[in-house]
Design an enzyme around this catalytic site. Structure first.
Site, PDB file in Angstrom:
ATOM      1  N   ASP A 122      48.741  47.703  31.660  1.00 28.37           N
ATOM      2  CA  ASP A 122      47.983  47.778  32.971  1.00 28.37           C
ATOM      3  C   ASP A 122      46.455  48.293  32.588  1.00 28.37           C
ATOM      4  OD1 ASP A 122      47.511  48.297  35.578  1.00 28.37           O
ATOM      5  OD2 ASP A 122      48.834  49.913  35.934  1.00 28.37           O
TER       6      ASP A 122
ATOM      7  N   ASP B 190      45.373  42.387  36.525  1.00 25.14           N
ATOM      8  CA  ASP B 190      45.161  43.619  35.703  1.00 25.14           C
ATOM      9  C   ASP B 190      46.370  44.173  35.226  1.00 25.14           C
ATOM     10  OD1 ASP B 190      46.053  44.617  38.085  1.00 25.14           O
ATOM     11  OD2 ASP B 190      44.549  46.109  38.156  1.00 25.14           O
ATOM     12  N   GLU B 191      47.685  43.545  35.449  1.00 23.50           N
ATOM     13  CA  GLU B 191      48.879  44.039  34.838  1.00 23.50           C
ATOM     14  C   GLU B 191      49.828  42.977  34.346  1.00 23.50           C
ATOM     15  OE1 GLU B 191      51.395  46.638  37.144  1.00 23.50           O
ATOM     16  OE2 GLU B 191      50.359  45.969  38.733  1.00 23.50           O
TER      17      GLU B 191
END
Length: 357
Positions: free
Chosen positions: A13, A107-108
């Site tokens: 993350d 983003d993860e």
């Protein structure tokens, strides 16, 4: 040797991704409270730097609220093409370690590193190396959680943020979960957490004491899932490249739209954005949905499902306008419009690492 049936999952993350990119690219923003978004009356915070979070600023917060909480807050317009490019760069790093990559957003992502492609001694070492490469190649920090299932890995990645890493090894999942508030659990939103609290369920240990029958009575089909995660259980595999189910675009206007012509122009703009994605991705759907949110926050949706996929921009535009016209006359001004295409079809238009944790 690896124990049979035990997976090694990493959840990576990125830390305050959008805001961190802006601080990386503009040294004047470093160490200052930054919000990605627009500071206008109808603006919403898309992401907040850790400096802004110290004031209580959070993503999805109205900009006016964010400014009240943090008067020195600096708003920066989003640059999604930049964020997407960096996300692709990070995914290329992941691909050096596994083919089993399940992105959750830009983003993860989950990574299944059960197969030890690079011969690293542990899954923990794999996560450490991935984070170091992300930092070296992008200048950005990532946090990671390492465990034997997706639920625990995601919880673990949040446990040492920012720029941290945490491991929940086999046999420790239930103990890790029992002290955490249920509101921290993936899949338990604020409304569900509040309902659980009203039933005396505040922690993982409280949740574990409930029977499946009790949880089904109060939470329906989600009951078995809540019972499983209270015991640290999650058997979902990491699924790479999950097919996207829909593509949509929406916008909130600075002032309510009161004229049909303005509403229709707004719908056309949203339809054009959605079509641009469909054409680029070569993904075409049969269902078109228009979302209308009024100034008093009431909401309406209108949908149409066709026998065949929408294969042209003009068709999407026509259907979208036809749908929004079904809400005329407008009961009040319109603050938000959205267009979504779904029901995609595969065809395009004619033409230790022992238990090494």
């Amino acid at each position: 040797m690896t124990s049979p049936g035990i997976r090694k999952i990493i959840h990576v993350d990125m830390d305050a991704f959008y805001a961190s990119v802006e601080q990386r690219d503009n040294p004047q923003l470093r160490g200052r409270p930054v919000a990605v978004g627009y500071g206008a009356k109808r603006g919403v915070v898309a992401a907040a730097s850790y400096e802004a979070r110290e004031y209580g600023v959070r993503s999805a917060m109205p900009s006016t609220t964010a400014l009240r909480k943090c008067p020195p807050l600096i708003f920066v317009p989003p640059r999604f093409e930049v964020y997407r490019a960096i996300s692709r760069q990070i995914r290329e790093i992941f691909a050096d370690y596994t083919d089993l990559i399940e992105p959750l957003s830009l983003d993860e992502a989950y990574l299944d590193v059960t197969e030890n492609r690079r011969g690293l001694p542990t899954a923990t070492a794999t996560a450490t190396e991935i984070r170091a490469r992300i930092k070296a190649e992008t200048g950005l920090n990532a946090s990671a959680g390492v465990s034997y299932n997706k639920f625990l890995a995601k919880l673990a990645s949040d446990h040492r943020k920012p720029n941290g890493q945490f491991v929940v090894p086999p046999g420790y999942g239930e103990a890790f979960v029992e002290t955490l508030p249920v509101g921290r659990f993936h899949g338990v939103g604020p409304v569900t957490a509040e309902k659980m609290n009203s039933l005396g369920i505040h922690t993982g240990a409280d949740l574990r004491r409930q029977t499946v029958s009790f949880l089904q009575t109060h939470f329906g089909k989600s009951g078995p899932w809540y019972h499983a995660i209270a015991h640290g259980e999650d058997h979902r595999p990491v699924v790479s490249d999950r097919p996207r189910k829909s593509s949509g675009s929406e916008t909130t206007f600075l002032e309510d739209l009161t004229e049909p012509a303005a509403v229709e122009q707004g719908v056309l703009s949203m339809a054009d954005e959605v079509w641009a994605w469909c054409e680029k991705a070569q993904a075409f759907g049969r269902t078109v949905t228009v979302k209308i949110k009024y100034g008093d926050f009431r909401q309406a949706t209108r949908s149409r499902t066709l026998a065949a996929p929408v294969v042209s921009r003009e068709t999407l535009r026509t259907i979208s306008v036809d749908l929004v016209r079904t809400v005329y006359p407008l009961p009040t001004g319109v603050r938000l419009l959205g267009v979504t295409v779904s029901s995609f079809e595969a065809a395009g238009p004619p033409a230790q690492l022992e238990f090494g944790f």
